[in-house]
Write a protein that holds these residues in place. Structure first.
Motif, PDB file in Angstrom:
ATOM      1  N   LYS A  22       0.843  -1.199   0.000  1.00 42.88           N
ATOM      2  CA  LYS A  22       0.000   0.000   0.000  1.00 42.88           C
ATOM      3  C   LYS A  22       0.877   1.248   0.000  1.00 42.88           C
ATOM      4  CE  LYS A  22      -4.007   0.277   2.131  1.00 42.88           C
ATOM      5  NZ  LYS A  22      -4.934  -0.247   1.140  1.00 42.88           N
ATOM      6  N   THR A  23       0.341   2.337  -0.523  1.00 44.56           N
ATOM      7  CA  THR A  23       0.998   3.634  -0.351  1.00 44.56           C
ATOM      8  C   THR A  23       0.290   4.357   0.790  1.00 44.56           C
ATOM      9  OG1 THR A  23      -0.457   4.894  -1.798  1.00 44.56           O
ATOM     10  CG2 THR A  23       1.382   3.739  -2.856  1.00 44.56           C
ATOM     11  N   ALA A  24       0.768   5.558   1.098  1.00 42.40           N
ATOM     12  CA  ALA A  24       0.126   6.355   2.148  1.00 42.40           C
ATOM     13  C   ALA A  24      -0.536   7.596   1.546  1.00 42.40           C
ATOM     14  CB  ALA A  24       1.134   6.743   3.217  1.00 42.40           C
ATOM     15  N   GLU A  25      -0.859   7.504   0.242  1.00 42.78           N
ATOM     16  CA  GLU A  25      -1.580   8.603  -0.429  1.00 42.78           C
ATOM     17  C   GLU A  25      -0.871   9.943  -0.244  1.00 42.78           C
ATOM     18  OE1 GLU A  25      -4.239   8.161  -2.352  1.00 42.78           O
ATOM     19  OE2 GLU A  25      -4.493   6.013  -1.956  1.00 42.78           O
ATOM     20  N   ARG A  26       0.432   9.908  -0.280  1.00 44.24           N
ATOM     21  CA  ARG A  26       1.311  11.092  -0.210  1.00 44.24           C
ATOM     22  C   ARG A  26       1.298  11.812   1.140  1.00 44.24           C
ATOM     23  NH1 ARG A  26      -0.234  14.085  -5.635  1.00 44.24           N
ATOM     24  NH2 ARG A  26      -2.126  12.866  -5.371  1.00 44.24           N
ATOM     25  N   PHE A  27       0.659  11.206   2.150  1.00 46.94           N
ATOM     26  CA  PHE A  27       0.671  11.822   3.484  1.00 46.94           C
ATOM     27  C   PHE A  27       1.916  11.391   4.269  1.00 46.94           C
ATOM     28  CE2 PHE A  27      -3.769  12.506   2.470  1.00 46.94           C
ATOM     29  CZ  PHE A  27      -3.960  13.806   2.958  1.00 46.94           C
ATOM     30  N   ALA A  28       2.415  12.303   5.087  1.00 49.75           N
ATOM     31  CA  ALA A  28       3.677  12.091   5.815  1.00 49.75           C
ATOM     32  C   ALA A  28       3.520  11.054   6.920  1.00 49.75           C
ATOM     33  CB  ALA A  28       4.134  13.415   6.415  1.00 49.75           C
ATOM     34  N   PRO A  29       4.674  10.472   7.356  1.00 49.11           N
ATOM     35  CA  PRO A  29       6.005  10.528   6.733  1.00 49.11           C
ATOM     36  C   PRO A  29       6.197   9.463   5.643  1.00 49.11           C
ATOM     37  CG  PRO A  29       6.153   9.332   8.799  1.00 49.11           C
ATOM     38  CD  PRO A  29       4.714   9.738   8.659  1.00 49.11           C
ATOM     39  N   ILE A  30       5.299   8.465   5.597  1.00 55.19           N
ATOM     40  CA  ILE A  30       5.453   7.435   4.563  1.00 55.19           C
ATOM     41  C   ILE A  30       5.150   8.034   3.193  1.00 55.19           C
ATOM     42  CG2 ILE A  30       4.523   5.233   3.695  1.00 55.19           C
ATOM     43  CD1 ILE A  30       4.084   4.522   6.743  1.00 55.19           C
ATOM     44  N   GLY A  31       4.106   8.838   3.154  1.00 50.18           N
ATOM     45  CA  GLY A  31       3.679   9.433   1.881  1.00 50.18           C
ATOM     46  C   GLY A  31       4.682  10.392   1.289  1.00 50.18           C
ATOM     47  N   THR A  32       5.505  10.992   2.135  1.00 50.63           N
ATOM     48  CA  THR A  32       6.530  11.916   1.636  1.00 50.63           C
ATOM     49  C   THR A  32       7.871  11.201   1.433  1.00 50.63           C
ATOM     50  OG1 THR A  32       6.926  12.562   3.924  1.00 50.63           O
ATOM     51  CG2 THR A  32       5.504  13.998   2.616  1.00 50.63           C
ATOM     52  N   GLN A  33       7.822   9.878   1.446  1.00 45.08           N
ATOM     53  CA  GLN A  33       8.982   9.019   1.169  1.00 45.08           C
ATOM     54  C   GLN A  33      10.097   9.174   2.197  1.00 45.08           C
ATOM     55  OE1 GLN A  33       9.990   9.162  -3.108  1.00 45.08           O
ATOM     56  NE2 GLN A  33       8.024  10.227  -3.341  1.00 45.08           N
ATOM     57  N   GLU A  34       9.699   9.529   3.424  1.00 50.62           N
ATOM     58  CA  GLU A  34      10.685   9.627   4.500  1.00 50.62           C
ATOM     59  C   GLU A  34      10.731   8.359   5.350  1.00 50.62           C
ATOM     60  OE1 GLU A  34      10.622  13.964   6.280  1.00 50.62           O
ATOM     61  OE2 GLU A  34       8.642  13.426   5.512  1.00 50.62           O
TER      62      GLU A  34
END
Ligand code: MG
Length: 160
Positions: A135-147
């Motif tokens: 799954k992605t995190a729909e660009r939400f932080a921190p997973i979504g911002t690729q951190e």
């Protein structure tokens, strides 16, 4: 017949110019890897915690403390092997695994089968009973911002 369920979760920060190890394989398209004392394999760490949890055997940090230098940069497949021995000593065998990896980029779907196959080999268990979802995190932080990257795992064990 006794059954035990266990769940585990792990998250690591990502940094540039490091290979990403996930489920015991390298994800070649990833330009980032995890910041960790070990190899930082979030899926294996979540799985290890789920296996230990099912037997109420504490957690990964208890068995393999990050303060201990012998676990520095260790291959998490070695830790998984040790945990499977602990489970066997408790007279439990694996029934099935369901897991989810949370990563924004790269897309993991092309690698899901290879990760399942690797886990199947490591655990000597049929691939049909090993589920890995991405799954992605729909660009939400921190997973979504690729951190960061995270994983959760649920296991079912059965008394031998
Ligand atoms: Mg970890």
């Amino acid at each position: 017949m006794a059954f035990r369920i266990g769940q585990g979760y792990d998250l690591h920060a990502l940094c540039a110019n490091k290979p990403l190890t996930l489920g015991g394989i390298i994800i070649p398209e990833s330009s980032k890897g995890t910041i960790a004392h070990s190899d930082g394999d979030v899926l294996l760490h979540a799985l290890i915690d789920a296996l230990l949890g099912a037997c109420a055997l504490n957690d990964i940090g208890y068995h393999f403390p990050p303060s201990d230098d012998k676990y520095k940069n260790i291959d998490s497949t070695v830790l998984l092997e040790k945990v499977m021995k602990l489970i066997a000593q408790e007279n439990y065998i694996l029934v099935n695994i369901d897991s989810t990896v949370f990563l924004e980029k790269p897309k993991l779907s092309p690698h899901v089968f290879n990760i399942r196959a690797r886990l199947s080999t490591l655990l000597c268990h049929p691939i049909e009973s090993i589920s890995v979802k991405a799954k992605t995190a729909e660009r939400f932080a921190p997973i979504g911002t690729q951190e960061a990257i995270a994983a959760s795992a649920t296991v079912l064990l059965q008394n031998k």
